[in-house]
Motif scaffolding. Structure first.
Motif, PDB file in Angstrom:
ATOM      1  N   ALA A 167      65.586  11.106 -20.413  1.00 39.92           N
ATOM      2  CA  ALA A 167      66.692  11.895 -20.957  1.00 39.92           C
ATOM      3  C   ALA A 167      66.319  12.352 -22.361  1.00 39.92           C
ATOM      4  N   MET A 168      66.492  13.655 -22.626  1.00 36.61           N
ATOM      5  CA  MET A 168      66.070  14.220 -23.908  1.00 36.61           C
ATOM      6  C   MET A 168      67.112  15.209 -24.414  1.00 36.61           C
ATOM      7  N   VAL A 169      67.373  15.160 -25.708  1.00 31.15           N
ATOM      8  CA  VAL A 169      68.235  16.166 -26.319  1.00 31.15           C
ATOM      9  C   VAL A 169      67.514  17.505 -26.341  1.00 31.15           C
ATOM     10  N   ASN A 170      66.212  17.480 -26.554  1.00 26.94           N
ATOM     11  CA  ASN A 170      65.397  18.693 -26.539  1.00 26.94           C
ATOM     12  C   ASN A 170      64.263  18.530 -25.528  1.00 26.94           C
ATOM     13  N   PRO A 171      64.482  18.926 -24.275  1.00 29.54           N
ATOM     14  CA  PRO A 171      63.445  18.776 -23.250  1.00 29.54           C
ATOM     15  C   PRO A 171      62.254  19.717 -23.451  1.00 29.54           C
ATOM     16  N   LEU A 172      62.304  20.562 -24.488  1.00 26.39           N
ATOM     17  CA  LEU A 172      61.161  21.420 -24.811  1.00 26.39           C
ATOM     18  C   LEU A 172      60.281  20.782 -25.888  1.00 26.39           C
ATOM     19  N   ASP A 173      60.578  19.554 -26.236  1.00 28.23           N
ATOM     20  CA  ASP A 173      59.768  18.839 -27.228  1.00 28.23           C
ATOM     21  C   ASP A 173      58.527  18.298 -26.522  1.00 28.23           C
ATOM     22  N   TYR A 174      57.548  19.187 -26.332  1.00 29.67           N
ATOM     23  CA  TYR A 174      56.371  18.846 -25.536  1.00 29.67           C
ATOM     24  C   TYR A 174      55.495  17.791 -26.213  1.00 29.67           C
ATOM     25  N   SER A 175      55.494  17.756 -27.535  1.00 35.64           N
ATOM     26  CA  SER A 175      54.681  16.746 -28.213  1.00 35.64           C
ATOM     27  C   SER A 175      55.211  15.344 -27.910  1.00 35.64           C
ATOM     28  N   THR A 176      56.542  15.200 -27.861  1.00 35.20           N
ATOM     29  CA  THR A 176      57.128  13.899 -27.508  1.00 35.20           C
ATOM     30  C   THR A 176      56.838  13.551 -26.060  1.00 35.20           C
ATOM     31  N   ILE A 177      56.949  14.543 -25.170  1.00 37.00           N
ATOM     32  CA  ILE A 177      56.642  14.313 -23.758  1.00 37.00           C
ATOM     33  C   ILE A 177      55.204  13.840 -23.603  1.00 37.00           C
ATOM     34  N   ASP A 178      54.282  14.505 -24.292  1.00 36.82           N
ATOM     35  CA  ASP A 178      52.868  14.117 -24.209  1.00 36.82           C
ATOM     36  C   ASP A 178      52.651  12.720 -24.787  1.00 36.82           C
ATOM     37  N   GLU A 179      53.374  12.400 -25.872  1.00 32.34           N
ATOM     38  CA  GLU A 179      53.221  11.084 -26.500  1.00 32.34           C
ATOM     39  C   GLU A 179      53.709   9.978 -25.577  1.00 32.34           C
ATOM     40  N   VAL A 180      54.877  10.177 -24.947  1.00 29.87           N
ATOM     41  CA  VAL A 180      55.406   9.168 -24.028  1.00 29.87           C
ATOM     42  C   VAL A 180      54.498   9.031 -22.809  1.00 29.87           C
ATOM     43  N   LYS A 181      53.961  10.149 -22.351  1.00 35.78           N
ATOM     44  CA  LYS A 181      53.033  10.117 -21.211  1.00 35.78           C
ATOM     45  C   LYS A 181      51.797   9.292 -21.551  1.00 35.78           C
ATOM     46  N   PHE A 182      51.291   9.466 -22.773  1.00 34.07           N
ATOM     47  CA  PHE A 182      50.108   8.721 -23.210  1.00 34.07           C
ATOM     48  C   PHE A 182      50.415   7.231 -23.331  1.00 34.07           C
ATOM     49  N   LEU A 183      51.583   6.898 -23.914  1.00 33.71           N
ATOM     50  CA  LEU A 183      51.931   5.505 -24.160  1.00 33.71           C
ATOM     51  C   LEU A 183      52.244   4.743 -22.869  1.00 33.71           C
ATOM     52  N   THR A 184      52.853   5.434 -21.909  1.00 29.45           N
ATOM     53  CA  THR A 184      53.286   4.755 -20.677  1.00 29.45           C
ATOM     54  C   THR A 184      52.299   4.912 -19.529  1.00 29.45           C
ATOM     55  N   GLY A 185      51.456   5.939 -19.603  1.00 27.12           N
ATOM     56  CA  GLY A 185      50.538   6.211 -18.496  1.00 27.12           C
ATOM     57  C   GLY A 185      51.237   6.792 -17.289  1.00 27.12           C
ATOM     58  N   LYS A 186      52.432   7.325 -17.481  1.00 28.65           N
ATOM     59  CA  LYS A 186      53.203   7.879 -16.371  1.00 28.65           C
ATOM     60  C   LYS A 186      53.466   9.368 -16.566  1.00 28.65           C
ATOM     61  N   ASN A 187      53.690  10.053 -15.451  1.00 31.44           N
ATOM     62  CA  ASN A 187      54.104  11.451 -15.525  1.00 31.44           C
ATOM     63  C   ASN A 187      55.565  11.491 -15.988  1.00 31.44           C
ATOM     64  N   ILE A 188      55.910  12.509 -16.762  1.00 33.52           N
ATOM     65  CA  ILE A 188      57.249  12.578 -17.351  1.00 33.52           C
ATOM     66  C   ILE A 188      58.061  13.723 -16.740  1.00 33.52           C
ATOM     67  N   THR A 189      59.258  13.393 -16.284  1.00 34.89           N
ATOM     68  CA  THR A 189      60.217  14.403 -15.850  1.00 34.89           C
ATOM     69  C   THR A 189      61.364  14.409 -16.857  1.00 34.89           C
ATOM     70  N   PRO A 190      61.456  15.462 -17.696  1.00 32.88           N
ATOM     71  CA  PRO A 190      62.522  15.488 -18.702  1.00 32.88           C
ATOM     72  C   PRO A 190      63.870  15.809 -18.085  1.00 32.88           C
ATOM     73  N   LEU A 191      64.904  15.161 -18.597  1.00 28.67           N
ATOM     74  CA  LEU A 191      66.276  15.415 -18.176  1.00 28.67           C
ATOM     75  C   LEU A 191      67.083  15.834 -19.401  1.00 28.67           C
ATOM     76  N   LEU A 192      67.822  16.898 -19.279  1.00 26.42           N
ATOM     77  CA  LEU A 192      68.619  17.396 -20.392  1.00 26.42           C
ATOM     78  C   LEU A 192      69.882  16.565 -20.564  1.00 26.42           C
ATOM     79  N   THR A 193      70.214  16.243 -21.825  1.00 26.02           N
ATOM     80  CA  THR A 193      71.456  15.535 -22.108  1.00 26.02           C
ATOM     81  C   THR A 193      71.967  15.958 -23.475  1.00 26.02           C
TER      82      THR A 193
END
Length: 451
Positions: A102-128
């Protein structure tokens, strides 16, 4: 997903904001550090509903209302509380190798990439929305947002949860400052021992230990006092307290730290040992006067959390192999560098635990000794009596050491003696307060060490 457009571009395309409004919001964002969407909302350019609708209209991003969302603990561990608050994100579910975020800004690609790197998982952003997200973070992580009003302190029951070892021999009757407006010493002591204030300070400490915080910053402002925790190197505000509690809270912290409660216009240092969940935790406390009162910083030294095996520090295997190879050398110097809270001391202690203590003489020079280690001679610096890092190092070299750990190289003399020791048959471990390894070279040259 569509090509990577910025949020501002989408809002202008949909005529939700003008280019002038966006530029104004961007200028305000640089000063506040807040997200652009939140900045636009706060200054009345858009509503939260318009922001959500803009995302849903332009992108195939699912919406999630975070109100009432309960996240399993195993998913919460994928993203730290500090990162969740700072990045405005919340892991809500995992399916296979996909993490739903869940993300306030699902276009924050740097955060998506960072979480993907830290968790080793693919990320599906959800708008909230930010309002529902922050409520969910508060509920699931136990985070207390700065907007939340402090609950009535008399309703909190913490008896027996944390015990303070106080120095009962301290006397508080003598005034150290000539200040007609100052409270008398016995008044300060009395308000610091009031049950609601005892509970308030205890709760701040308990939550800090539970949150794995290394430092607590208590900072007075014009109308409130903020409490910030440093977790994983980052400071985040966890509480905003009424100015009414400032004097009493400061007195309470001074009491448990064996400081003089009547001195308020000079810096003080103190310490305390507390028992929490059957283990002893050291607190190193520092106060300094500021424009709105005394600023307090509490360093938490929890041996259970602080002593981390080298393999658990998150380093790649090849880096660990190189470090262990360096530790096996008979002489040389190894520096650990980084900014405040980056883990320099933790790394040094982890390296010390890798040494062969039966066949080597290991001595540390620390200010202060943060964690006691078996079979290692640990020497505390005492600059008040002239026993500095440099003075301690000169004395230790006459103690036939094999390995010397110098807590921090702060001055030219310590740098010079450490370098000579490393060149004459000793292995020297130390830290330098720089932002990266390249800056360390410049720092050492400034201290008089030539390449």
């Amino acid at each position: 997903m569509n090509k990577r457009k910025k949020l501002g571009e989408i809002l202008i395309e949909d005529s939700i904001v003008s280019e002038g409004q966006l530029m104004s919001a961007l200028a305000l964002q640089k000063k506040s550090g807040k997200m652009i969407g939140q900045t636009l909302i706060e200054h009345g350019y858009i509503t939260e509903a318009q922001l959500v609708e803009a995302f849903r209209k332009k992108f195939s991003i699912s919406y999630i209302d975070c109100d009432g969302v309960v996240v399993p603990e195993k998913f919460l561990k994928l993203v730290s509380m500090t990162m969740a608050v700072k990045k405005k994100i919340l892991p809500t579910d995992v399916s296979g190798n996909t993490l739903f975020l869940a993300m306030v800004n699902p276009l924050d690609y740097s955060t998506i990439d960072e979480v993907k790197f830290l968790t080793g998982k693919n990320i599906t952003p959800l708008l909230t929305t930010e309002s529902s997200l922050m409520k969910a973070i508060e509920k699931n992580y136990g985070y207390c947002s700065i907007e939340k009003i402090w609950k009535p302190l008399n309703d909190i029951h913490l008896d027996g949860e944390m015990q303070f070892n106080l120095d009962k021999s301290i006397e508080f009757h003598k005034m150290e400052e000539e200040d007609e407006s100052a409270l008398r010493a016995d008044d300060l002591y009395k308000i610091g021992e009031e049950p609601p204030i005892v509970k308030l300070v205890t709760l701040i400490l308990v939550n800090a230990v539970k949150s794995r915080a290394t430092d607590i910053h208590i900072e007075p402002h014009g109308k409130y006092v903020s409490v910030r925790y440093r977790i994983d190197g980052d400071l985040s505000t966890v509480l905003k307290i009424s100015k009414t509690y400032q004097e009493a809270m400061t007195s309470r912290i001074k009491i448990i730290s064996t400081m003089n409660i009547t001195i308020r216009r000079m810096p003080q240092d103190g310490r305390s040992t507390v028992k929490y969940e059957g283990r002893m935790i050291d607190l190193r406390v520092s106060t300094i006067p500021s424009a709105h009162g005394e600023t307090i910083v509490i360093r938490i030294l929890d041996s259970v959390k602080g002593l981390i095996p080298l393999s658990k520090l998150g380093m790649p295997d090849n880096i660990i192999r190189d470090l262990l190879e360096m530790l096996n050398k008979p002489q040389g110097m190894l520096f650990v560098t980084g900014p405040t809270g980056s883990g320099k001391t933790t790394t040094l202690y982890s390296l010390l635990t890798q040494l062969s203590l039966e066949s080597e003489s290991v001595v540390t020079i620390e200010d202060p000794i943060e964690y006691e280690l078996e079979n290692i001679k640990q020497v505390p610096v005492n600059e008040k009596v002239g026993f500095t890092f440099a003075a301690a190092l000169r004395s230790i070299l006459r103690q036939d050491p094999d390995v010397i750990m110098v807590g921090e190289v702060r001055d030219s003399e310590t740098a010079q003696i450490s370098t000579k020791a490393a060149l004459t048959g000793h292995l020297v471990l130390s830290s330098v307060h720089t932002n990266d390894t390249i800056a360390t070279i410049s720092r050492l040259r400034d201290l008089g060490i030539e390449p």
